[in-house]
Design an enzyme around this catalytic site. Structure first.
Site, PDB file in Angstrom:
ATOM      1  N   SER A  63      39.180  37.012  27.884  1.00 50.23           N
ATOM      2  CA  SER A  63      39.620  36.100  26.833  1.00 50.23           C
ATOM      3  C   SER A  63      38.867  36.339  25.531  1.00 50.23           C
ATOM      4  CB  SER A  63      39.396  34.649  27.254  1.00 50.23           C
ATOM      5  OG  SER A  63      39.922  34.424  28.530  1.00 50.23           O
TER       6      SER A  63
HETATM    7  N1  SAH Z   1      38.110  34.303  32.801  1.00 52.25           N
HETATM    8  C1  SAH Z   1      38.356  35.738  32.677  1.00 52.25           C
HETATM    9  C2  SAH Z   1      39.683  36.051  32.036  1.00 52.25           C
HETATM   10  C3  SAH Z   1      40.828  35.547  32.833  1.00 52.25           C
HETATM   11  S1  SAH Z   1      42.279  36.561  32.825  1.00 52.25           S
HETATM   12  C4  SAH Z   1      37.234  36.439  31.944  1.00 52.25           C
HETATM   13  O1  SAH Z   1      36.287  35.781  31.490  1.00 52.25           O
HETATM   14  O2  SAH Z   1      37.276  37.675  31.857  1.00 52.25           O
HETATM   15  C5  SAH Z   1      43.106  35.685  34.122  1.00 52.25           C
HETATM   16  C6  SAH Z   1      42.689  36.110  35.505  1.00 52.25           C
HETATM   17  O3  SAH Z   1      43.275  35.191  36.417  1.00 52.25           O
HETATM   18  C7  SAH Z   1      43.196  37.497  35.881  1.00 52.25           C
HETATM   19  O4  SAH Z   1      42.140  38.297  36.307  1.00 52.25           O
HETATM   20  C8  SAH Z   1      44.176  37.196  37.009  1.00 52.25           C
HETATM   21  O5  SAH Z   1      44.232  38.212  37.998  1.00 52.25           O
HETATM   22  C9  SAH Z   1      43.628  35.904  37.571  1.00 52.25           C
HETATM   23  N2  SAH Z   1      44.580  35.090  38.330  1.00 52.25           N
HETATM   24  C10 SAH Z   1      45.896  34.875  38.077  1.00 52.25           C
HETATM   25  N3  SAH Z   1      46.436  34.062  39.012  1.00 52.25           N
HETATM   26  C11 SAH Z   1      45.442  33.764  39.888  1.00 52.25           C
HETATM   27  C12 SAH Z   1      45.364  32.969  41.075  1.00 52.25           C
HETATM   28  N4  SAH Z   1      46.429  32.344  41.583  1.00 52.25           N
HETATM   29  N5  SAH Z   1      44.177  32.879  41.721  1.00 52.25           N
HETATM   30  C13 SAH Z   1      43.087  33.533  41.256  1.00 52.25           C
HETATM   31  N6  SAH Z   1      43.099  34.293  40.134  1.00 52.25           N
HETATM   32  C14 SAH Z   1      44.248  34.409  39.458  1.00 52.25           C
END
Ligand code: SAH
Length: 216
Positions: A63
């Site tokens: 992000s």
């Molecule tokens: N917080 C992260 C950025 C998030 S990007 C950082 O600091 O880098 C969103 C992430 O959520 C992705 O890696 C994606 O694979 C994950 N994601 C999406 N759906 C999900 C779910 N149902 N359970 C766990 N992770 C999930």
């Protein structure tokens, strides 16, 4: 310039966060402390302190720093808090949370991202973070409750089974809206009287998808 002054790109980073309205000193200090360059791809290191989201493995993104700082500030973290994050990605948001809370459980659906984040967080001495491979939208019932919950992937609505894991006095924050396009960062606060809902700012997150990813 004295030697203990931060490098120029980190000074600009702080300035940008302040200018955009981040005022919590503990959050600003933590944003300065956590080395974002360790969470981005090697080819993006030079741009690690620009205020933009960047691509990571598995087609996901780390992000934008402002959004990380803003969501963290909205959580009003205290040292004794247990925090749940859905969407580990690079582990950057989890590292920021780990400095301000007692423990962080972060859940990721891609094994490759979960494994890489675990190694990184260990190397950076964030020993109060547990990275779990799993589906954050469908967690086993024995997980929780938590003082704070942060969802860092877009959900069309906030799953009831996450709200149920929030302590009284707890805060949950999530980007709510369509998977493609713009979502509204939404904050739920639980009190004895019930749940209070507040819509904050517009954001763009990658979608939350069901199930553990089949790809490695
Ligand atoms: N917080 C992260 C950025 C998030 S990007 C950082 O600091 O880098 C969103 C992430 O959520 C992705 O890696 C994606 O694979 C994950 N994601 C999406 N759906 C999900 C779910 N149902 N359970 C766990 N992770 C999930």
């Amino acid at each position: 310039m004295t030697s203990n002054q931060p490098p120029p790109e980190k000074m600009m980073f702080q300035l940008t966060l302040r200018r955009r309205g981040i005022s919590d000193q503990a959050v600003l200090r933590t944003m300065e402390e956590v080395p974002r360059e360790k969470f981005v791809e090697a080819s993006d290191r030079d741009g690690a302190y620009r205020d933009s989201a960047l691509p990571i493995a598995c087609g996901q993104t780390i992000s934008q720093p402002f959004v990380v700082a803003y969501m963290t500030e909205q959580l009003q973290l205290q040292k004794q808090h247990r925090v749940l994050e859905i969407g580990t990605g690079s582990g950057y948001q989890a590292a920021v949370l780990s400095k301000l809370a007692r423990e962080v459980l972060t859940v990721e659906r891609y094994r490759k991202l979960a494994d890489a984040a675990r190694v990184r967080l260990e190397m950076l001495d964030c020993h109060n973070v547990e990275v779990m491979l799993g589906d954050g939208l469908n967690l086993p019932p024995n997980i929780g409750p938590f003082d704070r919950i942060i969802v860092t992937a877009a959900v069309e609505r906030i799953p009831e089974n996450l709200i149920e894991r929030l302590e009284v006095g707890g805060i949950l924050i999530a980007p709510v809206g369509p998977h493609q396009g713009v979502q509204t960062l939404t904050r739920l606060s639980r009190s004895d009287a019930g749940i209070e809902r507040r819509e904050l700012v517009e954001v763009r997150f990658v979608p939350a998808l069901p199930g553990v990813a089949r790809e490695l």
